[in-house]
Design an enzyme around this catalytic site. Sequence first.
Site, PDB file in Angstrom:
ATOM      1  N   SER A 100      35.307  32.397  30.506  1.00  0.00           N
ATOM      2  CA  SER A 100      34.088  32.295  29.689  1.00  0.00           C
ATOM      3  C   SER A 100      33.832  33.704  29.159  1.00  0.00           C
ATOM      4  O   SER A 100      33.127  34.490  29.782  1.00  0.00           O
ATOM      5  CB  SER A 100      32.899  31.822  30.525  1.00  0.00           C
ATOM      6  N   LYS A 175      30.273  28.208  24.692  1.00  0.00           N
ATOM      7  CA  LYS A 175      30.213  28.160  26.160  1.00  0.00           C
ATOM      8  C   LYS A 175      29.011  28.953  26.679  1.00  0.00           C
ATOM      9  O   LYS A 175      28.315  28.528  27.604  1.00  0.00           O
ATOM     10  CB  LYS A 175      31.506  28.722  26.736  1.00  0.00           C
ATOM     11  N   LYS A 244      26.400  36.841  33.606  1.00  0.00           N
ATOM     12  CA  LYS A 244      27.270  37.276  32.506  1.00  0.00           C
ATOM     13  C   LYS A 244      27.170  36.320  31.313  1.00  0.00           C
ATOM     14  O   LYS A 244      27.012  36.746  30.162  1.00  0.00           O
ATOM     15  CB  LYS A 244      28.705  37.367  33.054  1.00  0.00           C
TER      16      LYS A 244
HETATM   17  P1  NDP Z   1      36.201  33.824  40.647  1.00  0.00           P
HETATM   18  O1  NDP Z   1      35.343  35.000  40.836  1.00  0.00           O
HETATM   19  O2  NDP Z   1      36.236  32.760  41.685  1.00  0.00           O
HETATM   20  O3  NDP Z   1      37.746  34.299  40.455  1.00  0.00           O
HETATM   21  C1  NDP Z   1      38.071  35.355  39.592  1.00  0.00           C
HETATM   22  C2  NDP Z   1      39.575  35.477  39.447  1.00  0.00           C
HETATM   23  O4  NDP Z   1      39.860  36.555  38.559  1.00  0.00           O
HETATM   24  C3  NDP Z   1      40.289  35.788  40.758  1.00  0.00           C
HETATM   25  O5  NDP Z   1      41.572  35.234  40.690  1.00  0.00           O
HETATM   26  C4  NDP Z   1      40.359  37.329  40.721  1.00  0.00           C
HETATM   27  O6  NDP Z   1      41.427  37.865  41.463  1.00  0.00           O
HETATM   28  C5  NDP Z   1      40.615  37.548  39.254  1.00  0.00           C
HETATM   29  N1  NDP Z   1      40.211  38.871  38.785  1.00  0.00           N
HETATM   30  C6  NDP Z   1      38.959  39.411  38.857  1.00  0.00           C
HETATM   31  N2  NDP Z   1      38.938  40.621  38.239  1.00  0.00           N
HETATM   32  C7  NDP Z   1      40.208  40.848  37.795  1.00  0.00           C
HETATM   33  C8  NDP Z   1      40.829  41.906  37.108  1.00  0.00           C
HETATM   34  N3  NDP Z   1      40.138  42.991  36.714  1.00  0.00           N
HETATM   35  N4  NDP Z   1      42.148  41.820  36.824  1.00  0.00           N
HETATM   36  C9  NDP Z   1      42.854  40.733  37.204  1.00  0.00           C
HETATM   37  N5  NDP Z   1      42.330  39.683  37.867  1.00  0.00           N
HETATM   38  C10 NDP Z   1      41.009  39.750  38.154  1.00  0.00           C
HETATM   39  O7  NDP Z   1      35.836  33.229  39.227  1.00  0.00           O
HETATM   40  P2  NDP Z   1      35.914  31.711  38.712  1.00  0.00           P
HETATM   41  O8  NDP Z   1      37.278  31.184  38.936  1.00  0.00           O
HETATM   42  O9  NDP Z   1      34.749  30.948  39.217  1.00  0.00           O
HETATM   43  O10 NDP Z   1      35.664  31.948  37.147  1.00  0.00           O
HETATM   44  C11 NDP Z   1      36.663  32.378  36.235  1.00  0.00           C
HETATM   45  C12 NDP Z   1      36.097  32.211  34.831  1.00  0.00           C
HETATM   46  O11 NDP Z   1      35.828  30.820  34.613  1.00  0.00           O
HETATM   47  C13 NDP Z   1      34.779  32.972  34.606  1.00  0.00           C
HETATM   48  O12 NDP Z   1      34.727  33.485  33.300  1.00  0.00           O
HETATM   49  C14 NDP Z   1      33.729  31.887  34.811  1.00  0.00           C
HETATM   50  O13 NDP Z   1      32.525  32.199  34.128  1.00  0.00           O
HETATM   51  C15 NDP Z   1      34.446  30.663  34.270  1.00  0.00           C
HETATM   52  N6  NDP Z   1      33.978  29.364  34.778  1.00  0.00           N
HETATM   53  C16 NDP Z   1      33.821  29.134  36.134  1.00  0.00           C
HETATM   54  C17 NDP Z   1      33.368  27.890  36.572  1.00  0.00           C
HETATM   55  C18 NDP Z   1      33.176  27.567  38.035  1.00  0.00           C
HETATM   56  O14 NDP Z   1      32.651  26.474  38.334  1.00  0.00           O
HETATM   57  N7  NDP Z   1      33.566  28.426  38.978  1.00  0.00           N
HETATM   58  C19 NDP Z   1      33.032  26.812  35.618  1.00  0.00           C
HETATM   59  C20 NDP Z   1      33.326  27.146  34.239  1.00  0.00           C
HETATM   60  C21 NDP Z   1      33.744  28.382  33.855  1.00  0.00           C
HETATM   61  P3  NDP Z   1      41.289  38.223  43.025  1.00  0.00           P
HETATM   62  O15 NDP Z   1      41.757  37.000  43.746  1.00  0.00           O
HETATM   63  O16 NDP Z   1      42.198  39.388  43.181  1.00  0.00           O
HETATM   64  O17 NDP Z   1      39.852  38.573  43.288  1.00  0.00           O
END
Ligand code: NDP
Length: 299
Positions: A100, A175, A244
Amino acid sequence: MASRTVAFLGLGAIGRPMAARLAHASGITLAVWNRTAERAQSFGREHGGRVAASPADAARGADVVITCLPVSADVESLLEGDAGLLASMARGAALVDCTSGDPATSRRIAARLAEQGIGFLDAPVSGGTSGAEQGTLTVMVGGDAALLEGVRPVLEAFGKKIVHCGPVGAGDALKSVNNALLAVNVWSTGEGLAALAKAGVRPEVALDVINASSGRSNASMNLFPERVLTRAFPRTFRVALLDKDVGIAAGVAREQKVPSPLLQLTAELFRLAHVELGEEADHVEAVKLIERWAQQEIA
Ligand code: NDP
């Protein structure tokens, strides 16, 4: 579908079940990468797929690279350098960013990729972690419509409603507004139910009436009954991420010079909730702040 090689980067709360759908879809050869390698290894043990050592390693030979990270800047940070995506993505391949994200950064990423003949779509999703598990997400896509048609069969592994919204950044903008509406509904339902509880109306009675009336929303119909009244507050979508999203929506409104006091106020409220509740709290836990101020539990 014709067989495709897909790389998936970012196995977080929603990325992991999306990637799992791809791992079990026919005609897809999957590679996965995650910053914390142990999470990718655990994914590989459970679902299969090649566990890659770097973004470049994952993207080598891929027709489609999908990213799902917290913010667009995280995606941008994966592009450059020896281990970066641009080191191995082929001309004609596509980067589909399911983060997002924010429209300005997505436009910058698209321009950088275009210099190397690589396509870009911003493709944020809606439907939560359960929608990802069931393959019923809504995918809102910005970018070239023909490029979307080319990758649609891949997105269908986790998406049910896949909508072309406009040029690059349009998916992100839509979104962010959707999630701002979620935030408004969570907050306003919390205030209303706290006030009603103090006035002697039980929350389940209030929700029963509201959900048969014009004030209902996803918050009143699902989130409050399942998460607040039960005190379960499961951690599926971090308040940090909703903060965010509302911030992006408030920025889009300001950029377009649309008077938007409610969006700006909601952005402030969720910034406060994020600061007060911390990085790991769920978005629905914002209600706890209202309860604290009101000295009234909604239960
Ligand atoms: P999480 O915080 O659960 O996971 C984040 C992921 O991104 C992890 O795999 C993390 O790796 C990785 N990450 C974080 N920072 C970095 C970086 N600088 N470089 C590389 N990898 C990185 O987030 P979500 O999965 O919940 O959300 C992901 C996206 O989807 C967001 O934009 C969110 O707004 C969107 N979203 C989420 C929903 C939900 O229900 N959760 C619904 C709809 C949209 P590591 O394992 O190393 O921490």
